[in-house]
Write a protein that holds these residues in place. Structure first.
Motif, PDB file in Angstrom:
ATOM      1  N   PRO A 182      39.791  47.870  50.220  1.00 54.17           N
ATOM      2  CA  PRO A 182      40.270  46.597  50.777  1.00 54.17           C
ATOM      3  C   PRO A 182      40.285  45.486  49.734  1.00 54.17           C
ATOM      4  CG  PRO A 182      38.667  47.634  52.239  1.00 54.17           C
ATOM      5  CD  PRO A 182      38.631  48.406  50.952  1.00 54.17           C
ATOM      6  N   VAL A 183      41.245  44.576  49.878  1.00 60.57           N
ATOM      7  CA  VAL A 183      41.398  43.436  48.978  1.00 60.57           C
ATOM      8  C   VAL A 183      40.832  42.196  49.653  1.00 60.57           C
ATOM      9  CG1 VAL A 183      43.088  41.909  47.880  1.00 60.57           C
ATOM     10  CG2 VAL A 183      43.391  44.395  47.791  1.00 60.57           C
ATOM     11  N   ALA A 184      39.942  41.494  48.926  1.00 63.19           N
ATOM     12  CA  ALA A 184      39.328  40.287  49.470  1.00 63.19           C
ATOM     13  C   ALA A 184      40.133  39.036  49.136  1.00 63.19           C
ATOM     14  CB  ALA A 184      37.901  40.142  48.935  1.00 63.19           C
ATOM     15  N   ALA A 185      40.761  39.013  47.964  1.00 61.41           N
ATOM     16  CA  ALA A 185      41.523  37.831  47.539  1.00 61.41           C
ATOM     17  C   ALA A 185      42.486  38.238  46.437  1.00 61.41           C
ATOM     18  CB  ALA A 185      40.582  36.733  47.048  1.00 61.41           C
ATOM     19  N   ARG A 186      43.448  37.369  46.183  1.00 57.05           N
ATOM     20  CA  ARG A 186      44.426  37.595  45.121  1.00 57.05           C
ATOM     21  C   ARG A 186      44.351  36.435  44.139  1.00 57.05           C
ATOM     22  NH1 ARG A 186      48.079  41.578  47.032  1.00 57.05           N
ATOM     23  NH2 ARG A 186      47.761  41.972  49.253  1.00 57.05           N
ATOM     24  N   ILE A 187      44.371  36.756  42.850  1.00 53.71           N
ATOM     25  CA  ILE A 187      44.368  35.744  41.797  1.00 53.71           C
ATOM     26  C   ILE A 187      45.504  36.074  40.842  1.00 53.71           C
ATOM     27  CG2 ILE A 187      43.075  34.649  39.945  1.00 53.71           C
ATOM     28  CD1 ILE A 187      40.520  35.427  41.321  1.00 53.71           C
ATOM     29  N   GLY A 188      46.585  35.289  40.910  1.00 54.70           N
ATOM     30  CA  GLY A 188      47.733  35.578  40.058  1.00 54.70           C
ATOM     31  C   GLY A 188      48.263  36.962  40.368  1.00 54.70           C
ATOM     32  N   ARG A 189      48.364  37.790  39.315  1.00 56.81           N
ATOM     33  CA  ARG A 189      48.836  39.158  39.525  1.00 56.81           C
ATOM     34  C   ARG A 189      47.739  40.088  39.987  1.00 56.81           C
ATOM     35  NH1 ARG A 189      52.393  40.516  34.214  1.00 56.81           N
ATOM     36  NH2 ARG A 189      53.747  38.697  34.271  1.00 56.81           N
ATOM     37  N   GLY A 190      46.507  39.657  39.828  1.00 58.88           N
ATOM     38  CA  GLY A 190      45.394  40.542  40.127  1.00 58.88           C
ATOM     39  C   GLY A 190      44.898  40.402  41.553  1.00 58.88           C
ATOM     40  N   VAL A 191      44.016  41.306  41.919  1.00 55.64           N
ATOM     41  CA  VAL A 191      43.374  41.248  43.223  1.00 55.64           C
ATOM     42  C   VAL A 191      41.866  41.347  43.024  1.00 55.64           C
ATOM     43  CG1 VAL A 191      45.335  42.294  44.413  1.00 55.64           C
ATOM     44  CG2 VAL A 191      43.510  43.762  43.529  1.00 55.64           C
ATOM     45  N   LEU A 192      41.137  40.771  43.957  1.00 48.50           N
ATOM     46  CA  LEU A 192      39.686  40.923  43.983  1.00 48.50           C
ATOM     47  C   LEU A 192      39.331  41.893  45.093  1.00 48.50           C
ATOM     48  CD1 LEU A 192      38.298  37.304  43.425  1.00 48.50           C
ATOM     49  CD2 LEU A 192      38.360  39.216  41.815  1.00 48.50           C
ATOM     50  N   SER A 193      38.749  43.011  44.705  1.00 43.36           N
ATOM     51  CA  SER A 193      38.381  44.053  45.658  1.00 43.36           C
ATOM     52  C   SER A 193      36.986  44.542  45.314  1.00 43.36           C
ATOM     53  CB  SER A 193      39.387  45.217  45.587  1.00 43.36           C
ATOM     54  OG  SER A 193      38.973  46.272  46.421  1.00 43.36           O
ATOM     55  N   PRO A 194      35.954  43.963  45.945  1.00 43.42           N
ATOM     56  CA  PRO A 194      34.576  44.336  45.597  1.00 43.42           C
ATOM     57  C   PRO A 194      34.295  45.830  45.736  1.00 43.42           C
ATOM     58  CG  PRO A 194      34.602  42.353  46.946  1.00 43.42           C
ATOM     59  CD  PRO A 194      36.002  42.884  46.950  1.00 43.42           C
ATOM     60  N   GLY A 195      34.998  46.498  46.634  1.00 41.23           N
ATOM     61  CA  GLY A 195      34.724  47.921  46.838  1.00 41.23           C
ATOM     62  C   GLY A 195      35.520  48.846  45.950  1.00 41.23           C
ATOM     63  N   PHE A 196      36.454  48.298  45.163  1.00 37.99           N
ATOM     64  CA  PHE A 196      37.360  49.144  44.379  1.00 37.99           C
ATOM     65  C   PHE A 196      36.622  49.952  43.318  1.00 37.99           C
ATOM     66  CE2 PHE A 196      40.197  49.351  40.556  1.00 37.99           C
ATOM     67  CZ  PHE A 196      41.012  50.371  41.024  1.00 37.99           C
ATOM     68  N   ALA A 197      35.863  49.289  42.452  1.00 44.64           N
ATOM     69  CA  ALA A 197      35.174  50.010  41.368  1.00 44.64           C
ATOM     70  C   ALA A 197      34.158  51.019  41.905  1.00 44.64           C
ATOM     71  CB  ALA A 197      34.512  49.028  40.408  1.00 44.64           C
ATOM     72  N   PRO A 198      33.314  50.657  42.906  1.00 42.41           N
ATOM     73  CA  PRO A 198      32.405  51.677  43.458  1.00 42.41           C
ATOM     74  C   PRO A 198      33.135  52.873  44.051  1.00 42.41           C
ATOM     75  CG  PRO A 198      31.668  49.483  44.075  1.00 42.41           C
ATOM     76  CD  PRO A 198      33.024  49.315  43.454  1.00 42.41           C
ATOM     77  N   LEU A 199      34.236  52.627  44.759  1.00 42.20           N
ATOM     78  CA  LEU A 199      35.009  53.736  45.333  1.00 42.20           C
ATOM     79  C   LEU A 199      35.581  54.605  44.218  1.00 42.20           C
ATOM     80  CD1 LEU A 199      36.451  55.198  47.688  1.00 42.20           C
ATOM     81  CD2 LEU A 199      38.306  53.511  47.454  1.00 42.20           C
ATOM     82  N   ALA A 200      36.169  53.974  43.206  1.00 42.98           N
ATOM     83  CA  ALA A 200      36.745  54.729  42.097  1.00 42.98           C
ATOM     84  C   ALA A 200      35.672  55.532  41.374  1.00 42.98           C
ATOM     85  CB  ALA A 200      37.441  53.786  41.126  1.00 42.98           C
ATOM     86  N   GLY A 201      34.504  54.924  41.186  1.00 45.17           N
ATOM     87  CA  GLY A 201      33.415  55.645  40.527  1.00 45.17           C
ATOM     88  C   GLY A 201      32.952  56.845  41.323  1.00 45.17           C
ATOM     89  N   ARG A 202      32.853  56.672  42.644  1.00 46.51           N
ATOM     90  CA  ARG A 202      32.398  57.779  43.492  1.00 46.51           C
ATOM     91  C   ARG A 202      33.377  58.956  43.445  1.00 46.51           C
ATOM     92  NH1 ARG A 202      33.491  59.061  48.745  1.00 46.51           N
ATOM     93  NH2 ARG A 202      34.446  57.020  49.219  1.00 46.51           N
ATOM     94  N   ILE A 203      34.672  58.674  43.564  1.00 41.00           N
ATOM     95  CA  ILE A 203      35.664  59.746  43.525  1.00 41.00           C
ATOM     96  C   ILE A 203      35.737  60.350  42.117  1.00 41.00           C
ATOM     97  CG2 ILE A 203      38.064  60.345  43.963  1.00 41.00           C
ATOM     98  CD1 ILE A 203      36.447  59.548  46.450  1.00 41.00           C
ATOM     99  N   ALA A 204      35.614  59.507  41.110  1.00 36.09           N
ATOM    100  CA  ALA A 204      35.648  60.010  39.725  1.00 36.09           C
ATOM    101  C   ALA A 204      34.505  60.968  39.454  1.00 36.09           C
ATOM    102  CB  ALA A 204      35.610  58.846  38.745  1.00 36.09           C
ATOM    103  N   ARG A 205      33.328  60.659  39.974  1.00 37.47           N
ATOM    104  CA  ARG A 205      32.164  61.529  39.734  1.00 37.47           C
ATOM    105  C   ARG A 205      32.323  62.888  40.393  1.00 37.47           C
ATOM    106  NH1 ARG A 205      29.595  56.627  40.728  1.00 37.47           N
ATOM    107  NH2 ARG A 205      28.904  57.265  42.810  1.00 37.47           N
ATOM    108  N   ALA A 206      33.228  62.989  41.347  1.00 40.02           N
ATOM    109  CA  ALA A 206      33.502  64.267  42.009  1.00 40.02           C
ATOM    110  C   ALA A 206      34.725  64.956  41.401  1.00 40.02           C
ATOM    111  CB  ALA A 206      33.712  64.038  43.502  1.00 40.02           C
ATOM    112  N   SER A 207      35.064  64.584  40.177  1.00 39.60           N
ATOM    113  CA  SER A 207      36.281  65.094  39.540  1.00 39.60           C
ATOM    114  C   SER A 207      35.982  65.689  38.161  1.00 39.60           C
ATOM    115  CB  SER A 207      37.298  63.958  39.384  1.00 39.60           C
ATOM    116  OG  SER A 207      37.539  63.321  40.619  1.00 39.60           O
ATOM    117  N   ARG A 208      36.883  66.540  37.712  1.00 39.33           N
ATOM    118  CA  ARG A 208      36.753  67.090  36.363  1.00 39.33           C
ATOM    119  C   ARG A 208      37.061  66.048  35.298  1.00 39.33           C
ATOM    120  NH1 ARG A 208      35.938  72.417  36.279  1.00 39.33           N
ATOM    121  NH2 ARG A 208      36.595  73.671  38.075  1.00 39.33           N
ATOM    122  N   VAL A 209      38.012  65.192  35.584  1.00 48.03           N
ATOM    123  CA  VAL A 209      38.416  64.163  34.626  1.00 48.03           C
ATOM    124  C   VAL A 209      38.964  62.978  35.402  1.00 48.03           C
ATOM    125  CG1 VAL A 209      40.734  65.143  34.352  1.00 48.03           C
ATOM    126  CG2 VAL A 209      39.790  63.722  32.534  1.00 48.03           C
TER     127      VAL A 209
END
Length: 385
Positions: free
Chosen positions: A71-98
């Protein structure tokens, strides 16, 4: 104490990027094509992105790819603020070969760290670019630092071409890593009727995001110096959902009362071949460096010569094939002259240019290179439970 068991990862590959479907850009098209192409080859592929469009679910399977959206909490210019993005990406990445991180990305460094023992392959598309202003002065250094952190953790770095990479602010870091130049996947589209043609005069066109860095104001200015009443300028691409905002209003004002200029808006994928078939010349007038320019290469594959700025990355398809012209950036008069020149190419020259481009920039060669790299980097990966 018992030893923790090792098992095979859940995914062969996790791709991480800020924007994914339904957003469309050169970066997202590379990620989508690699994800879906490798899934079709039997790889277990996940994509983690921000949920920038709330009409799409937080999780779904799209053409064999498991897509996770934070989920996205806010937008700044072209970017978005999503507090859950990095933790989610890290969790799925740790379950991956690469894990394959597409740069630039605000959270890139944190995602690379949260990936734990999963090998990181970074795909560096471009340096972050924002229109000059106070927001850019604040955002760019932060994103650059995060990109640098991800590059330091990368087992390999993919670039679209070395010409572009050597001019990146991150080149001092990239040149110390293992670098692979893999041209982005360019689709060989089917021939189609020229449904966008309106007259017997030359038709010039652009397809991409209607964003400030694309330099479309120079293209409009160039076209308006062409006096042929039968000439047409077709500008295609989304201007309703452009990260950071579109410039279509300013372009329409610049076009003034010139009714020869058309803004088509977003084109469904099925209509893109019709658009290319309607052109005598493609234009890529970007003022910020393009790492390649997929749309220009796809047009070239169909026999449409390109006029691109002579700048790192975006000049590569024309310089490697000779199919088109290169012009100085921000020079409308040179752009207009080159567009008229290539629009007059003979059918024989167009056919040869299309063959040369297809031979160099097909999707299969890109997928082969990515697949081999991911298998090599992730060969020994195991997850402990």
């Amino acid at each position: 104490m018992t030893r923790r068991a090792a098992r095979s990862p859940r995914f062969d590959l996790t791709i991480v990027l800020t924007y994914y479907l339904p957003y469309t850009s050169g970066l997202t098209e590379v990620a989508r094509t690699v994800a879906e192409g490798l899934a079709a080859r039997g790889r277990r592929v996940a994509v983690v992105a921000a949920r920038h469009d709330t009409e799409h679910p937080t999780r779904e399977t799209v053409r064999g790819v498991e897509v996770f959206r934070a989920p996205v909490a806010a937008r700044i210019g072209r970017g978005v603020l999503s507090p859950g993005f990095a933790p989610l990406a890290g969790r799925i990445a740790r379950a991956s070969r690469v894990v394959n991180i597409h740069l630039p990305m605000l959270e890139a460094g944190l995602v690379a760290r949260l990936a734990g023992g999963t090998p990181v392959v970074s795909t560096h598309h471009d340096d972050v670019w924002l229109p000059p202003g106070r927001l850019a002065a604040l955002q760019v250094p932060v994103v650059d630092a995060s990109v640098g952190a991800a590059l330091r953790r990368s087992a390999a770095v993919v670039v679209n071409n070395v010409d572009h990479a050597e001019h990146s602010r991150h080149w001092p870091l990239m040149r110390d890593r293992r670098i692979l130049a893999i041209a982005p996947p360019c689709r060989e589209r089917a021939t189609a009727p020229a449904t966008f043609r309106e007259s017997a005069g030359p038709h010039f066109g652009f397809l991409g995001r209607i964003a400030p860095e694309k330099g479309l104001h120079h293209l409009v200015d160039a076209f308006r110096t062409i006096t042929d009443p039968e000439a047409r300028l077709l500008i295609a691409g989304d201007y309703s959902k452009v990260a950071g905002g579109s410039v279509v209003g300013a372009l329409r004002a610049r076009a003034g009362d010139d009714t020869r200029i058309r803004f088509t808006g977003f084109l469904a994928d099925s209509r893109v071949p019709e658009f290319y078939a309607s052109l005598d010349a493609f234009a890529l007038p970007s003022v910020a460096e393009e790492s390649f320019g997929i749309s220009q290469a796809e047009a070239m594959m169909l026999g449409v010569p390109s006029v691109a700025c002579d700048a790192p990355g975006m000049r590569v398809p024309v310089s490697e094939t000779g199919f088109g012209r290169l012009v100085p950036p921000k020079d409308p008069h040179a752009l207009a002259e080159a567009l008229l020149d290539v629009a007059a190419y003979s059918p024989e020259r167009r056919a040869e240019g299309g063959r040369a481009t297809r031979a160099r920039y097909g999707t299969d060669s890109c997928l082969d290179a990515y697949d081999a790299l991911f298998q090599e980097v992730g060969a020994e990966r195991r997850v402990t439970v």
